[in-house]
Design an enzyme around this catalytic site. Structure first.
Site, short mmCIF file in Angstrom:
data_model
loop_
_atom_site.label_atom_id
_atom_site.label_comp_id
_atom_site.label_asym_id
_atom_site.label_seq_id
_atom_site.Cartn_x
_atom_site.Cartn_y
_atom_site.Cartn_z
CG HIS A 153 -3.79 0.28 6.60
ND1 HIS A 153 -3.54 0.85 7.99
CD2 HIS A 153 -2.67 0.61 6.25
CE1 HIS A 153 -2.44 1.47 8.09
NE2 HIS A 153 -1.98 1.30 7.12
CG ASP B 274 0.99 -1.09 7.83
OD1 ASP B 274 1.78 -1.87 7.99
OD2 ASP B 274 1.13 0.03 7.76
CG HIS C 228 0.41 4.60 4.73
ND1 HIS C 228 -0.34 3.66 5.73
CD2 HIS C 228 -0.70 5.44 4.19
CE1 HIS C 228 -1.68 4.33 5.75
NE2 HIS C 228 -1.67 5.30 4.90
CG HIS D 216 4.35 -1.74 11.47
ND1 HIS D 216 5.04 -0.60 11.67
CD2 HIS D 216 3.63 -1.35 10.35
CE1 HIS D 216 4.89 0.47 10.82
NE2 HIS D 216 3.96 -0.21 9.82
CG ASP E 70 5.24 3.23 7.25
OD1 ASP E 70 4.35 3.50 6.61
OD2 ASP E 70 4.99 2.24 8.27
CG HIS E 71 4.18 0.23 4.09
ND1 HIS E 71 3.95 -1.00 4.58
CD2 HIS E 71 3.91 0.98 5.06
CE1 HIS E 71 3.67 -1.01 5.86
NE2 HIS E 71 3.58 0.10 6.28
CG HIS F 21 -0.45 0.15 2.49
ND1 HIS F 21 0.38 -0.81 3.04
CD2 HIS F 21 -0.52 1.18 3.39
CE1 HIS F 21 0.66 -0.39 4.29
NE2 HIS F 21 0.30 0.72 4.46
FE FE Z 1 2.92 0.99 7.98
ZN ZN Z 2 0.23 1.81 6.53
#
Ligand code: FE
Ligand code: ZN
Length: 261
Positions: A111, A134, A56, A172, A58-59, A54
């Site tokens: 999410h 996530d 985001h 995570h 941090d990905h 996805h």
């Molecule tokens: Fe994340």
């Molecule tokens: Zn995320």
């Protein structure tokens, strides 16, 4: 033989590396390039592809740097993703070749609306592998940012239907705090207590609590247990009202967790 390894990044992310004995590798959700480059170098691996679950940051934040350093590595990701650097756009029901294995693309919105998961079925006595980003965490699930609870519940139900021996690889390390909440929901769940002791010991040694097994999640993760009487009861008590279907239970438990300290 495929091997999986969680490379830690930021405070609690795992960038999953998937690699074979020939030295070819895929990375899932590289939010940062440096730890991935360091692992590839240490293990003498060649990066053959990038899988995105996805959009985001941090990905996805390390994709540009990985391609700048290693050349134009193919980037697989959701067709409807706002993340621009995807050159193989995937829809639920698609399948792709990953290191000679066929990976199924599962639609798991909630999410985010673009969230997909990658499932590699069992072969040669190897347990199946799920990269779920996530959506599903150890003893928990992602926050519902872009979808709604019914959508997220349906996505988790889809993941629940995978083989019980599936190795669950989330993005995570949230397991201990998730377990604290899970115990508030189901204090009498014996398997949950056993898991908490086990995972606490792992974290004390700095060892990841994941991959976990889908069978363990089914027994201990409240978000996969909305049809279970103990979870339904706890949710009804928390909400102070009678609840409807399982998606209603899910919505209450998710909102409960959002406010849980
Ligand atoms: Fe994340
Ligand atoms: Zn995320």
């Amino acid at each position: 033989m495929l091997q999986i390894h969680p490379v830690p990044a930021f405070s609690d992310n795992y960038l999953w590396l998937l690699f074979d004995e020939a030295g070819d590798a895929f990375v899932v959700d590289p939010g940062d390039a440096e730890p991935v480059l360091a692992f590839l170098a240490a293990q003498r691996l060649r990066l053959a592809g990038i899988l995105i679950t996805h959009h985001h940051l941090d990905h996805t934040g390390g994709v540009a740097a990985l391609r700048a350093r290693l050349g134009s590595i193919p980037v697989f990701g959701p067709a409807n993703s706002p993340f621009a650097d995807i050159d193989h756009r995937l829809s639920p029901g698609d399948s792709i070749q990953v290191l000679g294995h066929t990976a199924a693309v599962l639609g798991v919105p909630g999410h985010t609306l673009d969230h997909i998961a990658y499932f590699i079925p069992s072969r040669d006595n190897q347990a199946p592998i799920l990269f779920c980003g996530d959506t599903l965490f150890g003893a928990g699930c992602g926050r519902v940012f872009e979808g709604d609870p019914a959508m997220m519940h349906a996505s988790l139900a889809r993941l629940s239907s995978l083989p019980t021996g599936t190795r669950v690889c989330p993005a995570h390390e949230y397991t201990l705090s998730n377990l604290r909440f899970a115990l508030a929901v189901e204090p009498e769940n014996v398997e949950l207590r056993a898991r908490e002791a086990r995972d606490r010991a792992l974290r004390a040694e700095g060892i990841p609590t994941v991959p976990s097994l889908l069978s363990v999640e089914a027994a201990t993760n409240p978000f996969l247990r909305c049809a279970t009487e103990s979870v339904r009861q706890a949710a009804a008590t928390h909400a102070g009202r009678e609840l409807g279907g399982d998606a209603d239970v899910f919505g209450v438990v998710r909102a409960w967790k959002d406010g849980f300290r």
